[in-house]
Design an enzyme around this catalytic site. Structure first.
Site, PDB file in Angstrom:
ATOM      1  N   ASP A   1       0.818  -1.222   0.000  1.00 16.46           N
ATOM      2  CA  ASP A   1       0.000   0.000   0.000  1.00 16.46           C
ATOM      3  C   ASP A   1       0.851   1.271   0.000  1.00 16.46           C
ATOM      4  O   ASP A   1       0.389   2.316   0.474  1.00 16.46           O
ATOM      5  CB  ASP A   1      -0.966  -0.006   1.197  1.00 16.46           C
ATOM      6  CG  ASP A   1      -1.913  -1.195   1.125  1.00 16.46           C
ATOM      7  OD1 ASP A   1      -2.263  -1.732   2.188  1.00 16.46           O
ATOM      8  OD2 ASP A   1      -2.242  -1.608   0.003  1.00 16.46           O
TER       9      ASP A   1
HETATM   10  N1  LIG Z   1       2.759  -6.508  -2.879  1.00 17.59           N
HETATM   11  C1  LIG Z   1       1.551  -5.958  -2.685  1.00 17.59           C
HETATM   12  N2  LIG Z   1       0.463  -6.743  -2.648  1.00 17.59           N
HETATM   13  C2  LIG Z   1      -0.760  -6.179  -2.468  1.00 17.59           C
HETATM   14  C3  LIG Z   1      -0.898  -4.794  -2.265  1.00 17.59           C
HETATM   15  C4  LIG Z   1       0.283  -3.982  -2.333  1.00 17.59           C
HETATM   16  O1  LIG Z   1       0.232  -2.728  -2.215  1.00 17.59           O
HETATM   17  N3  LIG Z   1       1.482  -4.590  -2.539  1.00 17.59           N
HETATM   18  N4  LIG Z   1      -2.161  -4.252  -1.970  1.00 17.59           N
HETATM   19  C5  LIG Z   1      -3.071  -5.261  -1.426  1.00 17.59           C
HETATM   20  C6  LIG Z   1      -4.456  -4.883  -1.055  1.00 17.59           C
HETATM   21  N5  LIG Z   1      -4.556  -4.728   0.381  1.00 17.59           N
HETATM   22  C7  LIG Z   1      -5.085  -3.549   0.780  1.00 17.59           C
HETATM   23  O2  LIG Z   1      -5.586  -2.799  -0.066  1.00 17.59           O
HETATM   24  C8  LIG Z   1      -4.200  -5.757   1.299  1.00 17.59           C
HETATM   25  C9  LIG Z   1      -4.598  -7.050   1.046  1.00 17.59           C
HETATM   26  C10 LIG Z   1      -4.239  -8.076   1.929  1.00 17.59           C
HETATM   27  C11 LIG Z   1      -3.511  -7.825   3.059  1.00 17.59           C
HETATM   28  C12 LIG Z   1      -3.121  -8.951   3.945  1.00 17.59           C
HETATM   29  O3  LIG Z   1      -2.580  -8.772   5.014  1.00 17.59           O
HETATM   30  N6  LIG Z   1      -3.440 -10.171   3.458  1.00 17.59           N
HETATM   31  C13 LIG Z   1      -3.050 -11.439   4.172  1.00 17.59           C
HETATM   32  C14 LIG Z   1      -4.096 -12.509   3.993  1.00 17.59           C
HETATM   33  C15 LIG Z   1      -5.493 -11.986   4.352  1.00 17.59           C
HETATM   34  C16 LIG Z   1      -6.545 -13.064   4.043  1.00 17.59           C
HETATM   35  O4  LIG Z   1      -6.151 -14.207   3.752  1.00 17.59           O
HETATM   36  O5  LIG Z   1      -7.741 -12.701   4.101  1.00 17.59           O
HETATM   37  C17 LIG Z   1      -1.777 -11.971   3.513  1.00 17.59           C
HETATM   38  O6  LIG Z   1      -1.622 -11.773   2.263  1.00 17.59           O
HETATM   39  O7  LIG Z   1      -1.028 -12.635   4.234  1.00 17.59           O
HETATM   40  C18 LIG Z   1      -3.110  -6.524   3.319  1.00 17.59           C
HETATM   41  C19 LIG Z   1      -3.459  -5.476   2.437  1.00 17.59           C
HETATM   42  C20 LIG Z   1      -3.163  -6.417  -2.388  1.00 17.59           C
HETATM   43  N7  LIG Z   1      -1.869  -6.980  -2.474  1.00 17.59           N
END
Ligand SMILES: Nc1nc2c(c(=O)[nH]1)N[C@@H](CN(C=O)c1ccc(C(=O)N[C@@H](CCC(=O)O)C(=O)O)cc1)CN2
Length: 294
Positions: free
Chosen positions: A226
Site C-alpha cells: 500500500d
Molecule cells: N505486494 C503488494 N500486494 C498487495 C498490495 C500492495 O500494495 N502490494 N495491496 C493489497 C491490497 N490490500 C489492501 O488494499 C491488502 C490485502 C491483503 C492484506 C493482507 O494482510 N493479506 C493477508 C491474507 C489476508 C486473508 O487471507 O484474508 C496476507 O496476504 O497474508 C493486506 C493489504 C493487495 N496486495
C-alpha cells in the site's frame, strides 16, 4: 481518421514542446489535446499529446521518425493508437462491489477495455463473471501454496496477453517478484485515504482513531504494501455514531468510483510515474465517447 496518443518523459529542457509539435505538424498530424508538466523538484518533464494523422502517416513511421527528435532530447517516448482496447485481468477476493461496478461499466461501454479473465481465491463471483461471458479462474491461496498460486496467476496473465492487472479488493499480498515483473501494470484499490491505515482492516483502524473522513486510494502495486504511487483518491464523511460496518457500506461507492477513475486514467495513458508519485493529466474532450448512451 485515427487518433493517436504520444507520451513523453524526459529531463526538462527548453524546446521540447516546439520540437514535438513541429515534428507532428511536419508529418501531417493535427494536435487535438496536449498536457505537459515540468517538475522543478525532480527536473523531470512530462507531456501527453493526442493527435490525428490527417495525411495518413502510419503509426510505425511516426514512431521511427521520433528517434531523431528523441536523440536531441533524450526521452522515453511512446506512441499508441487511442482506439486500442487494453487487455485487463481483474483479481478479487470476498468483496465484489468494485468487480461488479467494473463489469457494469465495461458492459455499457464506459470502460473500453478487454477483460480477458477474472481470477479469484474464492468462488463467490463465478456466476456473475461467467454470465458476462468472461473466463473465471478459481485459484485457492494459502500460506503454503502462495508461490504456486501466483505462478498460476501469472500464467493466465501471460497466456491472455494481459497488459494490466486490477486488484478489485483482492486481499492477498503479491510477491516482490510479481510486483517487479508487472511494475506499473498492477492497480489496487485500498479502502483508506493513504497514507493513513495501510494493510488489512483499514476501516477498523479508522474507527478506532475516531476519524471524521474515510476514503479510498487507487495506487500502483509495489513490494511495499500500500505504498505504491497514488493514482486517484477520494473521501466521504463519517460521524461518531457510525460503526466499522457503516464505513464498509459508505466505502463501497467511493472505492468503486476511485478505482474506475484510476483505470480510466491508466488505459488512456494519462498517468506518468514520477518517482514514487504520479503525474495524472486531465481527461481529453470526448474520451468518454465510447460509452453507449442508454
Ligand atoms: N505486494 C503488494 N500486494 C498487495 C498490495 C500492495 O500494495 N502490494 N495491496 C493489497 C491490497 N490490500 C489492501 O488494499 C491488502 C490485502 C491483503 C492484506 C493482507 O494482510 N493479506 C493477508 C491474507 C489476508 C486473508 O487471507 O484474508 C496476507 O496476504 O497474508 C493486506 C493489504 C493487495 N496486495
Amino acid at each position: 481518421m485515427d487518433t493517436y496518443c504520444l507520451s513523453v518523459t524526459c529531463k526538462s529542457k527548453r524546446g521540447i514542446v516546439a520540437a514535438i509539435a513541429g515534428y507532428l505538424a511536419e508529418n501531417g498530424c493535427n494536435i487535438t489535446d496536449s498536457s505537459q508538466f515540468d517538475d522543478a523538484q525532480t527536473d523531470n518533464f512530462f507531456m501527453r499529446v493526442s493527435f490525428v494523422s490527417e495525411e495518413g502517416v502510419a503509426l510505425d513511421t511516426l514512431r521511427k521518425g521520433f528517434t531523431d527528435t528523441a536523440q536531441a532530447f533524450p526521452m522515453d517516448i511512446a506512441v499508441h493508437d487511442e482506439s486500442h482496447r487494453m487487455k485487463v485481468v481483474i483479481m478479487v477476493s470476498r468483496f465484489g462491489h468494485c468487480l461488479n461496478d467494473l463489469l457494469y461499466r465495461w458492459r455499457i461501454g464506459a470502460l473500453p477495455v478487454d477483460i480477458v479473465a477474472v481470477i479469484s481465491n474464492h468462488l463467490d463471483y463465478q456466476k456473475l463473471v461467467v454470465n458476462h461471458d468472461i473466463p473465471f479462474h478459481y485459484i485457492k491461496v494459502t500460506k503454503e501454496n502462495k508461490r504456486e498460486a501466483e505462478a498460476q496467476q501469472m500464467r493466465i496473465v501471460e497466456e491472455t496477453g494481459a497488459e494490466l492487472i486490477v486488484l478489485a479488493r483482492y486481499m492477498q499480498v503479491l510477491s516482490d517478484e510479481m510486483c517487479e515483473k508487472m511494475s506499473g501494470r498492477i492497480i489496487n484499490i485500498h479502502h483508506s485515504f493513504l497514507p493513513s491505515f495501510k494493510g488489512a482492516n483499514p476501516y477498523k483502524q479508522a474507527f478506532e482513531r475516531g476519524v471524521k473522513l474515510i476514503g479510498a486510494t487507487s495506487h500502483y502495486v509495489t513490494g511495499l504494501l500500500d505504498e505504491g504511487p497514488i493514482i486517484e483518491q477520494d473521501i466521504v464523511r463519517v460521524t461518531h455514531a457510525q460503526s466499522p460496518s457503516d464505513y464498509v457500506s459508505l466505502g463501497r461507492d467511493v472505492e468503486s468510483q476511485v478505482l474506475a477513475r484510476a483505470i480510466h486514467a491508466h488505459i488512456h495513458r494519462r498517468v506518468f510515474l514520477n518517482g514514487n508519485k504520479t503525474v495524472v493529466f486531465p481527461a481529453s474532450p470526448g474520451s468518454h465517447a465510447s460509452e453507449r448512451m442508454g
